[in-house]
Scaffold this motif. Structure first.
Motif, PDB file in Angstrom:
ATOM      1  N   LYS A 242     -48.917 -34.239  74.024  1.00  0.00           N
ATOM      2  CA  LYS A 242     -51.003 -33.272  73.990  1.00  0.00           C
ATOM      3  C   LYS A 242     -51.684 -34.675  74.325  1.00  0.00           C
ATOM      4  O   LYS A 242     -51.533 -35.189  75.393  1.00  0.00           O
ATOM      5  N   ASN A 361     -57.268 -29.285  56.423  1.00  0.00           N
ATOM      6  CA  ASN A 361     -56.618 -29.131  56.960  1.00  0.00           C
ATOM      7  C   ASN A 361     -56.665 -30.254  58.321  1.00  0.00           C
ATOM      8  O   ASN A 361     -58.230 -30.778  57.898  1.00  0.00           O
ATOM      9  N   GLY A 363     -56.365 -31.036  61.199  1.00  0.00           N
ATOM     10  CA  GLY A 363     -57.231 -31.021  62.205  1.00  0.00           C
ATOM     11  C   GLY A 363     -56.487 -30.844  63.226  1.00  0.00           C
ATOM     12  O   GLY A 363     -56.499 -29.979  64.350  1.00  0.00           O
ATOM     13  N   THR A 364     -55.548 -30.017  62.953  1.00  0.00           N
ATOM     14  CA  THR A 364     -54.330 -29.024  63.737  1.00  0.00           C
ATOM     15  C   THR A 364     -55.167 -28.245  64.131  1.00  0.00           C
ATOM     16  O   THR A 364     -55.571 -27.091  64.371  1.00  0.00           O
ATOM     17  N   ASP A 365     -54.503 -28.002  65.730  1.00  0.00           N
ATOM     18  CA  ASP A 365     -54.710 -27.043  66.920  1.00  0.00           C
ATOM     19  C   ASP A 365     -53.450 -25.821  66.638  1.00  0.00           C
ATOM     20  O   ASP A 365     -53.643 -24.529  67.411  1.00  0.00           O
ATOM     21  N   TRP A 366     -52.223 -25.906  65.962  1.00  0.00           N
ATOM     22  CA  TRP A 366     -51.206 -24.773  66.047  1.00  0.00           C
ATOM     23  C   TRP A 366     -51.651 -24.359  64.706  1.00  0.00           C
ATOM     24  O   TRP A 366     -50.600 -23.073  64.206  1.00  0.00           O
ATOM     25  N   ASP A 368     -54.267 -23.354  61.553  1.00  0.00           N
ATOM     26  CA  ASP A 368     -55.844 -22.478  61.173  1.00  0.00           C
ATOM     27  C   ASP A 368     -55.937 -22.503  60.117  1.00  0.00           C
ATOM     28  O   ASP A 368     -57.025 -22.191  59.346  1.00  0.00           O
ATOM     29  N   VAL A 372     -61.267 -26.143  58.107  1.00  0.00           N
ATOM     30  CA  VAL A 372     -60.100 -27.455  59.164  1.00  0.00           C
ATOM     31  C   VAL A 372     -60.922 -28.288  60.206  1.00  0.00           C
ATOM     32  O   VAL A 372     -62.442 -28.043  59.984  1.00  0.00           O
ATOM     33  N   ASP A 373     -61.261 -29.444  60.240  1.00  0.00           N
ATOM     34  CA  ASP A 373     -61.511 -30.119  61.414  1.00  0.00           C
ATOM     35  C   ASP A 373     -63.106 -30.900  60.476  1.00  0.00           C
ATOM     36  O   ASP A 373     -64.153 -29.933  60.450  1.00  0.00           O
TER      37      ASP A 373
END
Length: 637
Positions: A242, A361, A363-366, A368, A372-373
């Motif tokens: 990615k 988290n 900040g992963t996108d898989w 949630d 997060v972030d």
């Protein structure tokens, strides 16, 4: 005589030069040589490692290739040796905030070999040969303003054919077993293997643990691959993924991470601090605010986070009763309800004298789970960390990292650096294995990177494998750094235990972690008898000294750790049959001592307690149930 002359001629024609580097105690010898055409390539550097047993040297690593490639050119074949540095003595003393030993001291010999490739560009290879192992790294010493990409290494470890080995198939969270093998076969993941890698040198009582350390923002983290030859484990870099680049990008000068081999008998490996020995010293001097300790943890029993205020309060009360300084408030604390919000839980903990840790988290996108972030950029971290200090939070657990790419290495280090500014402890989960950062950034308390007790929530595999797995981890994963296994669970979560209660109690000693998260529900601890309950109260998580007493991967371990004047001892039976474990007391002084011992009772759910007088000259034979164990405390009389 003619045949001898021919053999010698072949040897000297295939090896351009051979230089030896000896450890200070003369036990470990590294031979660096140049292989010529027809013998592993033209002008390629190789090294091999020998270990002295008695009067003879035994080859623990056969001749293995070295080399590294950049996108613009290679430093593998047709290298020319242009100089050798002098052998320099290495002697280092330092203190660790966490780990198997507070005061660390190492002795080694350092030597640098300088080469040029066919384009006349320089490469240095530096070796450090310690009394308990070998470390080496590459560096490009010339200066250049433009950036370049390091894309691959030719570095490989040639394992003697037939060697017993314990290595986990690679996944980015390092959560797998360390299966026993003599063939190196791996059907998973394109024959990729994760660090650390343990092997026994054939019939010899010698062991090698391979890993790496000293990773900076200029490096990616490597892994091993033996696709081409099951006995040749090549160092390989993560591919692009990615938005994450593969390999490493930097400007000159540049240094690789340290490639590390811990070598010796099993006790030498378990007691070694070589991973932190070769890592950079602490990046900050003030460490008085860093306080390791035990923590109550809400997630395991319910397979859920900290959304329920009333359950969080139960775990704060557990920490109070068990004299554990911390409570970890896990995911979903930002949507806490059922009687209170996060600020209410923090206020309650503060009123009870309990310090708090919060989950994030990465900040992963898989996946949630929230929050997060909040940490992905420096501005976000500064804002969040400032807020955490203002509300009295002591540390963070950061989960779900995306891999071993250089961007992730930089992200780990950025979190550690920024957290230190706000006096926040750090626990990495879903993360890469320790690579020496606990010395450089002593606010790093522990790292998961292990198939731990959390997996009782996910499937039934650990039920049958836990005992053997738990007796493999002390010889593999836990050697290289603190391990957040989240141990000492007596009740069942989603899937059942087979290990005994005494085995679970022993995990508090066997598994080293700067933050030891006790994972079970409060009632499971309250239902313990007085002896085991008091054993866990105020349990230490840092040690002054560690001694391996007895052990073999997957079969058994007996270990002793000292905290002040007390020795904590423990043993695990990794087999599904009864086993007698020997507690040899030679690690004690010449005084008389009292041992409070907790061992298997009539069945797996009972613990027998006894106190006896012991001396240094004694050895206790302790009967253990299948998957059983023992734990105890030794004090002076």
């Amino acid at each position: 005589m003619k045949s001898l002359f021919l053999a010698l001629s072949l040897i000297f024609s295939s090896v351009g030069y051979a230089q030896q580097i000896l450890s200070p105690n003369k036990k470990i010898k590294v031979v660096v040589e140049m292989q010529q055409a027809g013998q592993g390539g033209s002008g390629q550097v190789h090294f091999k490692v020998l270990y002295k047993k008695g009067s003879a040297y035994i080859e623990v690593l056969p001749s293995s290739p070295l080399g590294i490639s950049r996108e613009d050119q290679q430093f593998v074949s047709n290298l020319r040796l242009i100089g050798e540095g002098k052998a320099v003595a290495v002697h280092d003393k330092y203190e660790m905030v966490t780990g198997k030993r507070k005061r660390c001291e190492n002795f080694g010999t350092e030597k640098t070999f300088s080469y040029k490739n066919p384009s006349d560009q320089p490469l240095d290879i530096t070796f450090k040969v310690y009394n308990d192992g070998v470390a080496f790294r590459y560096s490009f010493p010339n200066r250049k303003d433009s950036s370049f990409s390091i894309i691959d290494e030719t570095t490989a470890y040639v394992v003697p054919t037939g060697s017993e080995r314990w290595i986990q198939p690679y996944n980015q969270a390092y959560e797998d077993f360390f299966p026993f093998s003599t063939t190196g076969t791996n059907e998973k993941n394109n024959n990729d293997w994760g660090y650390p890698a343990l092997y026994k040198v054939n019939s010899q009582p010698l062991w090698v643990l391979i890993s790496e350390a000293g990773i900076s923002k200029e490096n990616c983290a490597a892994r091993l691959n033996n696709k081409e030859n099951k006995n040749v484990y090549k160092v390989s870099y993560p591919s692009a993924k990615k938005k994450l680049l593969g390999g490493a990008v930097s400007s000159l000068p540049w240094k690789s991470q340290w490639h590390v081999m811990i070598i010796g008998e099993l006790a030498d490996l378990v007691q070694s601090t070589l991973i932190t020995d070769v890592s950079e010293p602490s990046a900050f001097k003030d460490t008085k605010w860093i306080e390791p300790g035990s923590a109550a943890w809400v997630y395991w029993a319910y397979n859920h986070g900290s959304k329920d205020y009333k359950k969080v309060i139960e775990y704060i009360d557990l920490a109070v009763k068990m004299r554990w300084p911390y409570v970890l408030i896990d995911w979903e604390w930002d949507v806490m309800s059922n009687g209170g919000k996060l600020e209410d839980a923090l206020g309650y903990a503060k009123s009870k004298g309990i310090k708090t840790l919060l989950w994030y988290n990465s900040g992963t996108d898989w996946l949630d789970p929230t929050p997060v972030d909040r940490l992905l950029t420096k501005d976000k971290r500064e804002k969040e960390f400032s807020w955490l200090r203002s509300i009295g939070v002591s540390g963070i657990k950061v989960d779900f990292f995306a891999g071993d790419q250089q961007d992730m290495m930089k992200y780990y280090i950025d979190i550690l650096e920024d957290a230190a500014k706000y006096h926040l402890l750090v626990n990495f989960h879903g993360a890469t294995v320790p690579r020496g950062w606990a010395r450089t950034y002593p606010n790093l308390m522990t790292t998961e990177a292990v198939y731990g007790a959390e997996w009782y929530n996910n499937n039934s595999i650990l039920t049958d494998k836990a005992a053997a797995h738990n007796t493999t981890l002390p010889f593999t994963r836990n050697i290289i750094g603190s391990m957040d296994y989240t141990p000492v669970t007596f009740s069942n979560s989603q899937h059942a235990h087979k290990t005994s209660f005494a085995h679970e109690l022993a995990l508090a000693v066997v598994f080293e972690s700067g933050l030891q998260h006790f994972a079970d529900r409060p009632s499971a601890y309250y239902n313990l008898s007085e002896g085991p309950l008091n054993f866990l109260k105020g349990f230490p998580t840092t040690w002054d000294e560690t001694k391996l007493i007895q052990g073999y991967p997957g079969e058994m371990i007996v270990i002793a750790r000292r905290k002040g004047k007390l020795w904590y001892v423990a043993g695990l039976n990794g087999k599904d049959t009864p086993q007698t474990l020997d507690l040899n007391l030679k690690f004690l002084g010449n005084s008389e001592y009292a041992l409070q011992l907790f061992k298997d009772g009539a069945d797996t759910k009972s613990i027998t307690s006894e106190t006896k007088s012991i001396k240094k000259s004694g050895t206790l034979q302790i009967q253990c149930l299948p998957g059983g164990g023992f734990a105890g405390v030794v004090s002076s009389l």
